[in-house]
Design an enzyme around this catalytic site. Structure first.
Site, PDB file in Angstrom:
ATOM      1  N   TYR A 109     -11.687   1.255  10.114  1.00 16.13           N
ATOM      2  CA  TYR A 109     -12.867   1.726   9.369  1.00 16.13           C
ATOM      3  C   TYR A 109     -13.228   0.814   8.203  1.00 16.13           C
ATOM      4  O   TYR A 109     -14.199   1.065   7.514  1.00 16.13           O
ATOM      5  CB  TYR A 109     -12.658   3.163   8.859  1.00 16.13           C
ATOM      6  CG  TYR A 109     -11.330   3.412   8.194  1.00 16.13           C
ATOM      7  CD1 TYR A 109     -11.101   3.007   6.893  1.00 16.13           C
ATOM      8  CD2 TYR A 109     -10.302   4.047   8.882  1.00 16.13           C
ATOM      9  CE1 TYR A 109      -9.884   3.214   6.280  1.00 16.13           C
ATOM     10  CE2 TYR A 109      -9.064   4.259   8.290  1.00 16.13           C
ATOM     11  CZ  TYR A 109      -8.858   3.841   6.986  1.00 16.13           C
ATOM     12  OH  TYR A 109      -7.643   4.040   6.394  1.00 16.13           O
ATOM     13  N   LYS A 110     -12.430  -0.225   7.970  1.00 19.71           N
ATOM     14  CA  LYS A 110     -12.755  -1.172   6.894  1.00 19.71           C
ATOM     15  C   LYS A 110     -13.646  -2.269   7.497  1.00 19.71           C
ATOM     16  O   LYS A 110     -14.796  -2.005   7.818  1.00 19.71           O
ATOM     17  CB  LYS A 110     -11.471  -1.687   6.255  1.00 19.71           C
ATOM     18  CG  LYS A 110     -10.756  -0.560   5.499  1.00 19.71           C
ATOM     19  CD  LYS A 110      -9.385  -0.911   4.979  1.00 19.71           C
ATOM     20  CE  LYS A 110      -8.800   0.303   4.241  1.00 19.71           C
ATOM     21  NZ  LYS A 110      -7.341   0.232   4.089  1.00 19.71           N
ATOM     22  N   ASP A 165       1.091  -4.924   8.326  1.00 15.71           N
ATOM     23  CA  ASP A 165      -0.059  -4.047   8.126  1.00 15.71           C
ATOM     24  C   ASP A 165      -1.290  -4.960   8.003  1.00 15.71           C
ATOM     25  O   ASP A 165      -1.368  -5.793   7.098  1.00 15.71           O
ATOM     26  CB  ASP A 165       0.148  -3.229   6.840  1.00 15.71           C
ATOM     27  CG  ASP A 165      -0.977  -2.235   6.596  1.00 15.71           C
ATOM     28  OD1 ASP A 165      -2.125  -2.532   6.978  1.00 15.71           O
ATOM     29  OD2 ASP A 165      -0.712  -1.172   6.004  1.00 15.71           O
ATOM     30  N   PHE A 222       0.850  -1.196   0.000  1.00 13.91           N
ATOM     31  CA  PHE A 222       0.000   0.000   0.000  1.00 13.91           C
ATOM     32  C   PHE A 222       0.888   1.249   0.000  1.00 13.91           C
ATOM     33  O   PHE A 222       1.906   1.285   0.681  1.00 13.91           O
ATOM     34  CB  PHE A 222      -0.897  -0.044   1.247  1.00 13.91           C
ATOM     35  CG  PHE A 222      -2.004   0.950   1.247  1.00 13.91           C
ATOM     36  CD1 PHE A 222      -3.175   0.708   0.544  1.00 13.91           C
ATOM     37  CD2 PHE A 222      -1.881   2.138   1.948  1.00 13.91           C
ATOM     38  CE1 PHE A 222      -4.210   1.628   0.536  1.00 13.91           C
ATOM     39  CE2 PHE A 222      -2.915   3.070   1.943  1.00 13.91           C
ATOM     40  CZ  PHE A 222      -4.079   2.816   1.235  1.00 13.91           C
ATOM     41  N   ARG A 267     -12.320  -3.789  -7.600  1.00  8.53           N
ATOM     42  CA  ARG A 267     -12.277  -4.597  -6.371  1.00  8.53           C
ATOM     43  C   ARG A 267     -13.694  -4.813  -5.856  1.00  8.53           C
ATOM     44  O   ARG A 267     -14.489  -3.875  -5.775  1.00  8.53           O
ATOM     45  CB  ARG A 267     -11.510  -3.867  -5.268  1.00  8.53           C
ATOM     46  CG  ARG A 267     -10.036  -3.795  -5.431  1.00  8.53           C
ATOM     47  CD  ARG A 267      -9.370  -3.363  -4.137  1.00  8.53           C
ATOM     48  NE  ARG A 267     -10.016  -2.194  -3.529  1.00  8.53           N
ATOM     49  CZ  ARG A 267      -9.568  -1.596  -2.439  1.00  8.53           C
ATOM     50  NH1 ARG A 267      -8.515  -2.055  -1.806  1.00  8.53           N
ATOM     51  NH2 ARG A 267     -10.186  -0.534  -1.951  1.00  8.53           N
TER      52      ARG A 267
HETATM   53  C1  LIG Z   1      -6.539   1.434   4.170  1.00  9.73           C
HETATM   54  C2  LIG Z   1      -5.093   1.140   4.332  1.00  9.73           C
HETATM   55  C3  LIG Z   1      -4.233   2.039   4.981  1.00  9.73           C
HETATM   56  C4  LIG Z   1      -4.760   3.359   5.429  1.00  9.73           C
HETATM   57  O1  LIG Z   1      -3.908   4.096   6.238  1.00  9.73           O
HETATM   58  P1  LIG Z   1      -4.538   5.348   7.007  1.00  9.73           P
HETATM   59  O2  LIG Z   1      -3.418   5.935   7.747  1.00  9.73           O
HETATM   60  O3  LIG Z   1      -5.645   4.806   7.870  1.00  9.73           O
HETATM   61  O4  LIG Z   1      -5.120   6.261   5.983  1.00  9.73           O
HETATM   62  C5  LIG Z   1      -2.921   1.659   5.167  1.00  9.73           C
HETATM   63  N1  LIG Z   1      -2.468   0.464   4.719  1.00  9.73           N
HETATM   64  C6  LIG Z   1      -3.272  -0.403   4.060  1.00  9.73           C
HETATM   65  C7  LIG Z   1      -2.746  -1.712   3.591  1.00  9.73           C
HETATM   66  C8  LIG Z   1      -4.596  -0.078   3.839  1.00  9.73           C
HETATM   67  O5  LIG Z   1      -5.382  -0.929   3.182  1.00  9.73           O
END
Ligand SMILES: *Cc1c(COP(=O)(O)O)cnc(C)c1O
Length: 410
Positions: A220-221, A195, A118, A370
């Site tokens: 939040y997911k 992560d 990511f 997705r």
């Molecule tokens: C959604 C997501 C993030 C988001 O990071 P934020 O700091 O909450 O914006 C980070 N890493 C992955 C793999 C994600 O899917």
């Protein structure tokens, strides 16, 4: 649909706010739905705890980050209490943990990650490596497989300080073998940082058993904590005292209200906090996590795999012949809770799906659609109808009239 009538967790969906005429929502892997109980909880926190009790509520609020961390740890992370805290954003937590890990491995000069990781993960590691004159080594793994232990091994050695990977790939949905990879990382003497954004609440996680060192993820997911709800971080018990995060804030300080001179962090997981926690946000995380805990992660995983397998079956029958390409592992043991399909016009197809077919999915550059299958809220009929409509959109070709230039948020 018959599969829905025998779904053992079908009782969970009515616990979320979903209008009868709502579009089909296959984007719970980006922003989870609103649990009805969260509305009640947030009203209580705002009107009673804040509105009436005001500053006196801090007496109970102050333990909320670690209490909700423990709730998350025991039900969803496979972790004993005392190792998880809810705080800040995922990006900030990853930064804090990566920085602490690099400080704990002086003399080692390489940080390893996945080139397909990511973006925020890659950026923050790049920044840390640059500031310290270290090398960020981005490994290329095959598109579908995610981080493969045998491909990772040659990149690990006595120079490696930290390996930071995603448990579930945000695009392909590939699920990494955390235990095998941790073993390799530890054999090189480096620390592991995972992560968990796309696995927490969707896939059973075993941080303790796999001897994970460090982890962070968002809420939040799949945890349904609401937009921008605070993230969590995990630090293995034995490491906590030896790791020091870079933001020396008063919420990590021992004897915080002595307001003393000099930073002397708490001996516990609470030392990884920074400043005042977002109480309303954490209360929402508690509500969402509590609901998933009641449903049970094993039942969630079982249904999620049935949903994604069903989607892949429909893809084989209806969409492969139209030129869409499956970009998610077929082996159920190797995938998270989403299915990714590739098409050169994925962006335009996604726009038409949302605006004309009432199917909310998302687009990830350059060519991927997705489809998230959050098990508590997704029915088999939703997957069926969504794929039927996708077939119609691709066959109909109306998407060709959409501006191919993506909007800012996709
Ligand atoms: C959604 C997501 C993030 C988001 O990071 P934020 O700091 O909450 O914006 C980070 N890493 C992955 C793999 C994600 O899917």
């Amino acid at each position: 649909m018959a599969l829905d009538t025998v779904d053992p967790i079908a009782w969970a969906r009515p616990l979320f706010q979903i209008d009868d005429d709502a579009p089909i929502y296959l984007d719970g892997n980006s922003l989870g739905m609103l649990p009805r109980r969260s509305l009640e909880r947030v009203t209580e926190v705002v009107t009673e705890e804040w509105g009436r009790r005001l500053v006196r509520s801090w007496g109970s609020w102050v333990d909320l980050p670690t209490d909700v961390g423990d709730l998350l740890a025991t039900h969803l992370l496979g972790a004993a209490p005392g190792q998880t805290v809810v705080s800040d954003a995922t990006t900030v937590n990853l930064y804090k943990l990566a920085s602490a890990a690099l400080d704990a491995r002086p003399g080692r000069s390489v940080v390893v990650s996945d080139r397909a990781n990511f973006p925020t993960d890659r950026y923050l590691l790049q920044g840390l490596a640059q500031a310290r004159g270290m090398e960020l080594r981005l490994v290329d793994f095959p598109d579908l497989g995610g981080p493969d232990p045998s491909l990772l091994r040659p990149h690990l050695g006595t120079e490696t300080a930290l390996v930071s990977l995603s448990h579930v790939d945000y695009r392909s949905g590939a699920l990494a073998d955390m235990g095998a990879i941790n073993e390799l990382i530890h054999a090189s003497g480096a620390l592991s940082l995972w992560d968990l954004c796309h696995s927490v609440g969707a896939v059973p996680i075993e941080l303790d058993r796999t001897e994970t060192d460090l982890a962070a993820g968002c809420t939040y997911k799949y945890l349904n904590g609401g937009p921008g709800s605070p993230a969590f971080l995990y630090v293995r018990q034995e490491l906590q005292r030896s790791l020091r995060q870079p933001i020396w804030g008063w919420f990590g300080q021992a004897d915080q209200f002595a307001m003393g001179q000099g930073y002397n962090p708490l001996p516990s997981i609470a030392r990884f906090q920074t400043g005042s926690p977002s109480i309303v946000g954490i209360a929402l995380v508690e509500a969402g996590t509590g609901l998933l805990a009641e449903i049970g992660i094993e039942a969630i995983r079982a249904k999620s795999l049935e949903l994604t397998s069903f989607l892949i079956d429909l893809y084989d029958s209806w969409l492969a012949p139209l030129g869409l390409e499956l970009a998610t592992p077929r082996d159920p043991a190797r995938r998270g809770s989403q299915v990714c399909l590739r098409h050169p016009d994925a962006y335009r197809i996604c726009r038409v799906l949302v605006s004309e077919a009432a199917v909310i999915a998302d687009f990830r550059a350059p060519d991927r659609l997705r489809f998230g299958c959050a098990a508590p809220t997704t029915r088999f009929v939703d997957v069926y109808d969504a794929m039927l409509r996708l077939r119609k959109v691709v066959q109909g070709g109306q998407y060709m009239s959409i501006d191919p230039e993506p909007e800012q948020v996709t």
